[in-house]
Design a protein around this motif. Structure first.
Motif, PDB file in Angstrom:
ATOM      1  N   LEU A 138       0.830  -1.190   0.000  1.00 16.57           N
ATOM      2  CA  LEU A 138       0.000   0.000   0.000  1.00 16.57           C
ATOM      3  C   LEU A 138       0.874   1.253   0.000  1.00 16.57           C
ATOM      4  CD1 LEU A 138      -2.671  -1.126   2.629  1.00 16.57           C
ATOM      5  CD2 LEU A 138      -3.041  -0.824   0.173  1.00 16.57           C
ATOM      6  N   PRO A 139       0.301   2.429  -0.302  1.00 13.02           N
ATOM      7  CA  PRO A 139       1.076   3.673  -0.186  1.00 13.02           C
ATOM      8  C   PRO A 139       1.681   3.822   1.201  1.00 13.02           C
ATOM      9  CG  PRO A 139      -0.984   4.094  -1.337  1.00 13.02           C
ATOM     10  CD  PRO A 139      -1.038   2.667  -0.868  1.00 13.02           C
ATOM     11  N   GLU A 140       2.771   4.552   1.288  1.00 12.34           N
ATOM     12  CA  GLU A 140       3.552   4.627   2.516  1.00 12.34           C
ATOM     13  C   GLU A 140       2.715   5.105   3.694  1.00 12.34           C
ATOM     14  OE1 GLU A 140       6.520   3.735   3.209  1.00 12.34           O
ATOM     15  OE2 GLU A 140       7.665   3.585   1.362  1.00 12.34           O
ATOM     16  N   TRP A 141       1.937   6.163   3.503  1.00 10.58           N
ATOM     17  CA  TRP A 141       1.210   6.713   4.651  1.00 10.58           C
ATOM     18  C   TRP A 141       0.085   5.766   5.080  1.00 10.58           C
ATOM     19  CZ3 TRP A 141      -3.908   8.329   5.187  1.00 10.58           C
ATOM     20  CH2 TRP A 141      -4.678   8.323   4.023  1.00 10.58           C
ATOM     21  N   VAL A 142      -0.490   5.014   4.140  1.00 11.68           N
ATOM     22  CA  VAL A 142      -1.533   4.055   4.497  1.00 11.68           C
ATOM     23  C   VAL A 142      -0.921   2.877   5.257  1.00 11.68           C
ATOM     24  CG1 VAL A 142      -3.359   2.576   3.602  1.00 11.68           C
ATOM     25  CG2 VAL A 142      -2.859   4.751   2.480  1.00 11.68           C
ATOM     26  N   ARG A 143       0.248   2.434   4.829  1.00 11.18           N
ATOM     27  CA  ARG A 143       0.952   1.369   5.563  1.00 11.18           C
ATOM     28  C   ARG A 143       1.203   1.784   6.997  1.00 11.18           C
ATOM     29  NH1 ARG A 143       6.363   0.410   2.686  1.00 11.18           N
ATOM     30  NH2 ARG A 143       6.613  -0.932   4.500  1.00 11.18           N
ATOM     31  N   ASN A 299       4.342   8.698  -0.171  1.00  8.83           N
ATOM     32  CA  ASN A 299       5.209   8.956   0.977  1.00  8.83           C
ATOM     33  C   ASN A 299       5.183  10.413   1.418  1.00  8.83           C
ATOM     34  OD1 ASN A 299       6.495  10.064  -1.189  1.00  8.83           O
ATOM     35  ND2 ASN A 299       8.437   9.024  -0.900  1.00  8.83           N
ATOM     36  N   ASP A 300       4.118  11.142   1.109  1.00  5.11           N
ATOM     37  CA  ASP A 300       3.998  12.533   1.533  1.00  5.11           C
ATOM     38  C   ASP A 300       3.813  12.582   3.041  1.00  5.11           C
ATOM     39  OD1 ASP A 300       3.593  15.214   1.778  1.00  5.11           O
ATOM     40  OD2 ASP A 300       1.928  15.343   0.360  1.00  5.11           O
ATOM     41  N   PHE A 301       4.560  13.481   3.718  1.00  2.00           N
ATOM     42  CA  PHE A 301       4.455  13.575   5.169  1.00  2.00           C
ATOM     43  C   PHE A 301       3.223  14.364   5.610  1.00  2.00           C
ATOM     44  CE2 PHE A 301       7.556  16.654   3.564  1.00  2.00           C
ATOM     45  CZ  PHE A 301       6.938  17.847   3.888  1.00  2.00           C
ATOM     46  N   SER A 302       2.495  14.980   4.671  1.00  4.49           N
ATOM     47  CA  SER A 302       1.214  15.617   4.972  1.00  4.49           C
ATOM     48  C   SER A 302       0.194  15.152   3.952  1.00  4.49           C
ATOM     49  CB  SER A 302       1.353  17.145   4.939  1.00  4.49           C
ATOM     50  OG  SER A 302       0.118  17.777   5.223  1.00  4.49           O
ATOM     51  N   PRO A 303      -0.246  13.898   4.045  1.00  3.66           N
ATOM     52  CA  PRO A 303      -1.113  13.335   2.998  1.00  3.66           C
ATOM     53  C   PRO A 303      -2.536  13.846   3.035  1.00  3.66           C
ATOM     54  CG  PRO A 303      -0.789  11.747   4.747  1.00  3.66           C
ATOM     55  CD  PRO A 303       0.068  12.925   5.091  1.00  3.66           C
ATOM     56  N   LEU A 304      -2.995  14.334   4.183  1.00  3.31           N
ATOM     57  CA  LEU A 304      -4.375  14.773   4.330  1.00  3.31           C
ATOM     58  C   LEU A 304      -4.436  16.288   4.478  1.00  3.31           C
ATOM     59  CD1 LEU A 304      -5.572  12.117   6.920  1.00  3.31           C
ATOM     60  CD2 LEU A 304      -5.602  11.955   4.436  1.00  3.31           C
ATOM     61  N   PRO A 317       2.531  11.745  13.033  1.00  4.02           N
ATOM     62  CA  PRO A 317       3.974  12.025  13.057  1.00  4.02           C
ATOM     63  C   PRO A 317       4.671  11.635  11.752  1.00  4.02           C
ATOM     64  CG  PRO A 317       3.561   9.970  14.191  1.00  4.02           C
ATOM     65  CD  PRO A 317       2.213  10.481  13.741  1.00  4.02           C
ATOM     66  N   PHE A 318       4.015  11.909  10.628  1.00  4.08           N
ATOM     67  CA  PHE A 318       4.589  11.505   9.341  1.00  4.08           C
ATOM     68  C   PHE A 318       5.877  12.254   9.031  1.00  4.08           C
ATOM     69  CE2 PHE A 318       0.045  10.394   7.976  1.00  4.08           C
ATOM     70  CZ  PHE A 318       0.210   9.082   8.386  1.00  4.08           C
ATOM     71  N   ARG A 319       5.989  13.496   9.544  1.00  3.43           N
ATOM     72  CA  ARG A 319       7.166  14.302   9.215  1.00  3.43           C
ATOM     73  C   ARG A 319       8.440  13.635   9.705  1.00  3.43           C
ATOM     74  NH1 ARG A 319      10.429  16.160   6.992  1.00  3.43           N
ATOM     75  NH2 ARG A 319      10.997  18.290   6.507  1.00  3.43           N
ATOM     76  N   SER A 320       8.385  13.033  10.908  1.00  4.40           N
ATOM     77  CA  SER A 320       9.568  12.376  11.457  1.00  4.40           C
ATOM     78  C   SER A 320       9.804  11.009  10.836  1.00  4.40           C
ATOM     79  CB  SER A 320       9.416  12.228  12.978  1.00  4.40           C
ATOM     80  OG  SER A 320       8.250  11.468  13.293  1.00  4.40           O
ATOM     81  N   VAL A 321       8.753  10.429  10.233  1.00  2.00           N
ATOM     82  CA  VAL A 321       8.883   9.092   9.638  1.00  2.00           C
ATOM     83  C   VAL A 321       9.448   9.177   8.225  1.00  2.00           C
ATOM     84  CG1 VAL A 321       7.621   7.038   8.910  1.00  2.00           C
ATOM     85  CG2 VAL A 321       7.019   8.177  11.050  1.00  2.00           C
ATOM     86  N   PHE A 322       8.880  10.060   7.407  1.00  2.00           N
ATOM     87  CA  PHE A 322       9.255  10.113   5.996  1.00  2.00           C
ATOM     88  C   PHE A 322      10.401  11.076   5.722  1.00  2.00           C
ATOM     89  CE2 PHE A 322       4.562   9.027   5.453  1.00  2.00           C
ATOM     90  CZ  PHE A 322       4.824   7.676   5.429  1.00  2.00           C
ATOM     91  N   ASP A 558       1.880  22.535   3.923  1.00  2.00           N
ATOM     92  CA  ASP A 558       1.868  22.132   5.327  1.00  2.00           C
ATOM     93  C   ASP A 558       3.049  21.220   5.640  1.00  2.00           C
ATOM     94  OD1 ASP A 558       0.652  21.618   7.996  1.00  2.00           O
ATOM     95  OD2 ASP A 558       0.419  19.600   7.193  1.00  2.00           O
ATOM     96  N   GLY A 559       3.648  21.468   6.798  1.00  4.83           N
ATOM     97  CA  GLY A 559       4.730  20.607   7.275  1.00  4.83           C
ATOM     98  C   GLY A 559       6.113  21.010   6.834  1.00  4.83           C
ATOM     99  N   LEU A 560       6.245  21.979   5.937  1.00  6.12           N
ATOM    100  CA  LEU A 560       7.556  22.410   5.477  1.00  6.12           C
ATOM    101  C   LEU A 560       8.153  23.405   6.455  1.00  6.12           C
ATOM    102  CD1 LEU A 560       6.765  22.948   1.700  1.00  6.12           C
ATOM    103  CD2 LEU A 560       7.881  20.994   2.738  1.00  6.12           C
ATOM    104  N   CYS A 561       9.468  23.399   6.549  1.00  4.19           N
ATOM    105  CA  CYS A 561      10.167  24.352   7.397  1.00  4.19           C
ATOM    106  C   CYS A 561      11.426  24.812   6.685  1.00  4.19           C
ATOM    107  CB  CYS A 561      10.514  23.749   8.764  1.00  4.19           C
ATOM    108  SG  CYS A 561      11.584  22.314   8.686  1.00  4.19           S
ATOM    109  N   GLU A 562      12.065  25.850   7.213  1.00  2.00           N
ATOM    110  CA  GLU A 562      13.166  26.466   6.493  1.00  2.00           C
ATOM    111  C   GLU A 562      14.386  25.573   6.377  1.00  2.00           C
ATOM    112  OE1 GLU A 562      15.770  29.226   9.063  1.00  2.00           O
ATOM    113  OE2 GLU A 562      13.732  29.633   9.692  1.00  2.00           O
ATOM    114  N   SER A 563      14.508  24.549   7.194  1.00  2.00           N
ATOM    115  CA  SER A 563      15.675  23.665   7.127  1.00  2.00           C
ATOM    116  C   SER A 563      15.450  22.471   6.224  1.00  2.00           C
ATOM    117  CB  SER A 563      16.026  23.163   8.535  1.00  2.00           C
ATOM    118  OG  SER A 563      14.946  22.433   9.087  1.00  2.00           O
ATOM    119  N   ASP A 564      14.307  22.437   5.527  1.00  6.09           N
ATOM    120  CA  ASP A 564      13.988  21.269   4.709  1.00  6.09           C
ATOM    121  C   ASP A 564      14.927  21.110   3.525  1.00  6.09           C
ATOM    122  OD1 ASP A 564      11.977  20.220   6.173  1.00  6.09           O
ATOM    123  OD2 ASP A 564      10.378  21.279   5.148  1.00  6.09           O
ATOM    124  N   ALA A 565      15.115  22.175   2.766  1.00  4.24           N
ATOM    125  CA  ALA A 565      15.848  22.023   1.514  1.00  4.24           C
ATOM    126  C   ALA A 565      16.517  23.331   1.147  1.00  4.24           C
ATOM    127  CB  ALA A 565      14.903  21.596   0.390  1.00  4.24           C
TER     128      ALA A 565
END
Length: 789
Positions: A138-143, A299-304, A317-322, A558-565
């Motif tokens: 299944l998709p990552e977030w559903v798993r 594998n989006d950390f903000s799927p919803l 807690p998808f942000r810390s997982v993906f 949603d979920g992005l921060c300045e240290s992401d990329a």
């Protein structure tokens, strides 16, 4: 109840078919087996074909996609999908093979109006067969949700797409599983195939990078070998059977015309009703949601959407997982076809945008399959279908995560495919049914069917009738452009010509029409206006869109921060502002000016394409000048504050990580020395030579400027005439050695002074090129063989 003889015959023939499917290897055998499956299903009733779908169908799926046994899968590692597809899958063989009969046989077997789909329709109508879909596929977030007892109980409420499908595991008790009918089960595997294939290619690429020596990796830098690989890829993309099947399913099951209009393949699976989907629109929703979940979300950390999570009081807690994981590579071709087809509904029924009211929150409308029952009723009751709102958020995040999280040093092939999806999405007025003629030739054998549909003549460019589409997707034309400029700066050194052409394409799209430029500028100015617009202002009609755009910006990023990329420009006001037309250092105009200067320097280094490069840069300057209404590159006065700002901006484009290592604090005048390790270099040798170059430059003082005020004085020592006995051989040799040494020292000092004066540095990194190392290895091997024989 079936007679015993019929049941035994059905069981034995199903087992024989499964064995024949497993034994197929040659194209002729596969074609014969497809004919046998078709003959079996035509000669058996739905009750008699239960054994086929219980025994043979899972085996058929394995061979079609090249999977392992789909009925018995061990649990995979937490962050890895197991059992990647093999290269001997039937669809893969048909795409690579020159046998047209093989592709035709497989397509006939799997086509929406084929015998197999009709049998699936009959079996599902009576609910004769149910499957348990493997959680690890299944998709990552559903798993992740189904592996947690707390989350698996609310997934149906959060995402109505899974309503009625998530059941408690009868064996393990507390855990949940996904139960599907035959049609759903097949489409889940069909959608998973390109994701699994992309994961396999990524693993192969990573294994090549981690190895110290791989012959195929070295040969890619040799022109003769690289050309053959390119031809291989071109042949592989021609006649893609999977893409043809995708279009056939979209055209059969996803209506883009009025719901009452005749749909192709209506005589097949569209006529039966499933338990969870009793109408055409519900079946279309299922198909769209399957592809959205597997391809765009995964594998989006903000799927919803944020408002959906808040309404249920759920925080994941998808942000810390993906983490900073980009979308699966290799999906560009299928996503582009998927998005173009769905946008075709916008072309045919543009009234859907005009009827949208922006007085309330837009999140529930753009959530697609994640919305509440209100949005589902809205779509189902509409006289025409417009699928744009279903893919707005997931597609935006799919493109954004690709631009932000693409690893430095990797090939830009995947990103260029995603870029093509983005550009195609922003130009729905260029989409027409004629774009799908080549697929209709395969599906129907003629293009007349598609041309006879009720459509109006296409408008070649933007016109005011598309204003509502641009406003409902405004972030694609503003915020996402800024993120792409950051990507362009970060990857400019990889392929300057391609990156410059991509930037030119985006700016050309934005400036393709004066009405479009004025619309984007007006909305941007209203977005940043501190006071409300008066009711008499001509912009009052646009101001009602600003709250929805502001809410979309918070939700879609949603979920992005300045240290992401690196390369993103909303560090100080993330999710709060749009800076395409900002006058600051991180505004779109200044960043495009800087890109033009950098691209001009990069492209002028290649004499072979110098004329083409100048034309490209001139076109880009003209477009940028038109977009911002002024000179392209303005003279910037040099000041202390500007130098500090320039230093901060240089740090913005500097990659913070090279792989898993922090980049060394080695300063060179040339930006080329700062770049991360590329695919054309030997990693360990490049690092060694960079360190050696830094040490030599520091030891010789090449990192310090030449001090012209202090003169260099030579010391002379007067010796008496009889101090040295030149007649002695030892003294003569000693004198010659000292003389040669002094001359060498003087030459080295003069060379060092000259290099310091002109700002030159020692650069040994060029020796780490794989081409140079390959030549040296071949030379050494030649000499060894020569001495041996």
């Amino acid at each position: 109840m079936l007679p015993h003889s019929y049941a035994v015959d059905s069981l034995s023939r199903s087992q024989d078919l499964a064995s024949a499917i497993l034994a197929c290897t040659a194209p002729s055998q596969i074609s014969a087996t497809c004919a046998s499956v078709d003959s079996f299903l035509q000669s058996h009733t739905p009750d008699q074909s239960r054994h086929f779908f219980s025994i043979t169908f899972p085996t058929l799926i394995c061979k079609l996609f090249g999977f392992d046994d789909v009925t018995s899968l061990p649990p995979p590692p937490p962050s890895q999908k197991p059992h990647l597809p093999q290269s001997n899958g039937w669809i893969e063989l048909a795409s690579q093979s020159c046998h047209a009969d093989l592709s035709s046989s497989i397509f006939s077997l799997l086509s929406p109006n084929g015998t197999l789909m009709n049998s699936i329709s009959a079996v599902d109508r009576h609910s004769l067969v149910k499957y348990v879909f493997p959680v690890e596929r299944l998709p990552e977030w559903v798993r992740f949700m189904l592996s947690n007892e707390k989350y698996c109980r609310v997934i149906s409420d959060l995402c109505p797409f899974f309503k009625g499908k998530v059941k408690e595991d009868s064996v393990q008790g507390s855990l949940c599983q996904l139960q599907l009918n035959v049609f759903e089960y097949y489409l889940f595997w069909f959608a998973y195939y390109p994701v699994c294939k992309g994961d396999a290619e990524s693993l192969d690429s990573n294994s090549v990078k981690s190895s110290k020596f791989r012959l195929n990796k070295w040969t890619r830098s040799i022109p003769g070998f690289s050309g053959s690989i390119k031809r291989e890829m071109e042949q592989k993309s021609e006649g893609n059977l999977y893409v043809q099947l995708l279009y056939a399913y979209l055209r059969a099951f996803v209506p883009i015309f009025d719901l009452g209009a005749h749909q192709p393949y209506r005589s097949s699976i569209l006529n039966h009703s499933l338990k969870c989907d009793g109408s055409v629109i519900f079946r279309a929703e299922f198909l769209v949601n399957v592809f959205v979940q597997y391809w765009l979300v995964d594998n989006d950390f903000s799927p919803l959407p944020v408002n959906v999570c808040k309404s249920f009081g759920v925080s994941f807690p998808f942000r810390s997982v993906f983490g900073d994981i980009p979308p699966t590579s290799g999906l560009g071709e299928v996503v582009k076809l998927f998005v173009k087809y769905l946008n075709l509904s916008s072309v045919i029924s543009m009234d859907g945008f005009d009827n949208i009211e922006y007085s309330e929150s837009p999140s529930w409308r753009v959530s697609g399959g994640f919305d509440s029952g209100k949005s589902r009723d809205l779509v189902s009751l509409s006289p025409s279908v417009c699928w744009n709102s279903w893919i707005q958020r997931p597609l935006y995040r799919f493109i954004l995560r690709t631009f932000l999280f693409s690893p430095v040093g990797n090939s830009i092939k995947n990103t260029s495919q995603v870029f093509s999806v983005w550009v195609s999405y922003m130009e729905p007025w260029t989409i027409s049914l004629d774009d799908f003629v080549e697929f209709d030739v395969v599906v129907n054998g003629t293009s007349k069917d598609v041309r006879n549909q009720e459509t109006q003549s296409q408008i070649s460019g933007y016109s005011p009738v598309w204003q509502a589409f641009v406003l409902s997707n405004f972030l694609y034309y503003s915020s996402l452009v800024m993120h792409f400029i950051g990507f362009a700066h970060k990857f400019l050194h990889t392929d300057p010509d391609v990156i410059a052409q991509m930037v030119l394409k985006v700016i050309s799209l934005l400036t393709s029409s004066k009405e479009l430029v004025d619309l984007i500028k007006n909305v941007d100015s209203l977005f940043h206006s501190k006071q409300g617009v008066s009711s008499k202002s001509p912009l009052n009609g646009l101001y009602r869109f600003v709250p929805s755009i502001r809410e979309q910006l918070k939700d879609w990023e949603d979920g992005l921060c300045e240290s992401d990329a690196d390369g993103s420009f909303l560090h100080e006001n993330w999710n709060k502002d749009l800076k395409l037309f900002s006058d600051g250092e991180d505004g779109g105009q200044r960043l495009l000016q800087l890109f033009i200067l950098r691209a001009e320097a990069e492209l002028q280094g290649d004499d072979m394409t110098h004329v083409h490069s100048l034309q490209l840069i001139d076109s880009l300057k003209e477009k940028v000048s038109y977009l911002f209404g002024g000179s392209t590159v303005k003279p910037i006065p040099i000041s202390h504050e500007l130098r500090q700002a320039q230093h901060i901006r240089d740090e913005l484009f500097k990659p913070r990580r090279v792989g898993n290592q922090t980049s060394a604090n080695v300063t060179y005048k040339s930006d080329w020395m700062k770049r991360p390790i590329s695919d054309d270099e030997v990693a360990w040798l490049a690092k060694l030579l960079i360190w050696l170059s830094s040490w030599l430059n520091e030891s010789l003082g090449l990192n310090r400027p030449e001090d012209n005020e202090v003169g260099h004085k030579w010391s002379y020592v007067d010796l008496p005439g009889d101090a040295v006995n030149l007649s002695a051989p030892g003294e003569t040799a000693k004198t010659l050695v000292c003389l040669i040494g002094s001359w060498l020292l003087m030459m080295g000092t003069a060379t060092t002074r000259l290099m310091r004066k002109h700002g030159l540095r020692i650069n040994l990194r060029v020796l780490a090129s794989k081409k140079v190392v390959m030549v040296l290895l071949l030379f050494v091997a030649f000499n060894v063989v020569k001495k041996a024989f």
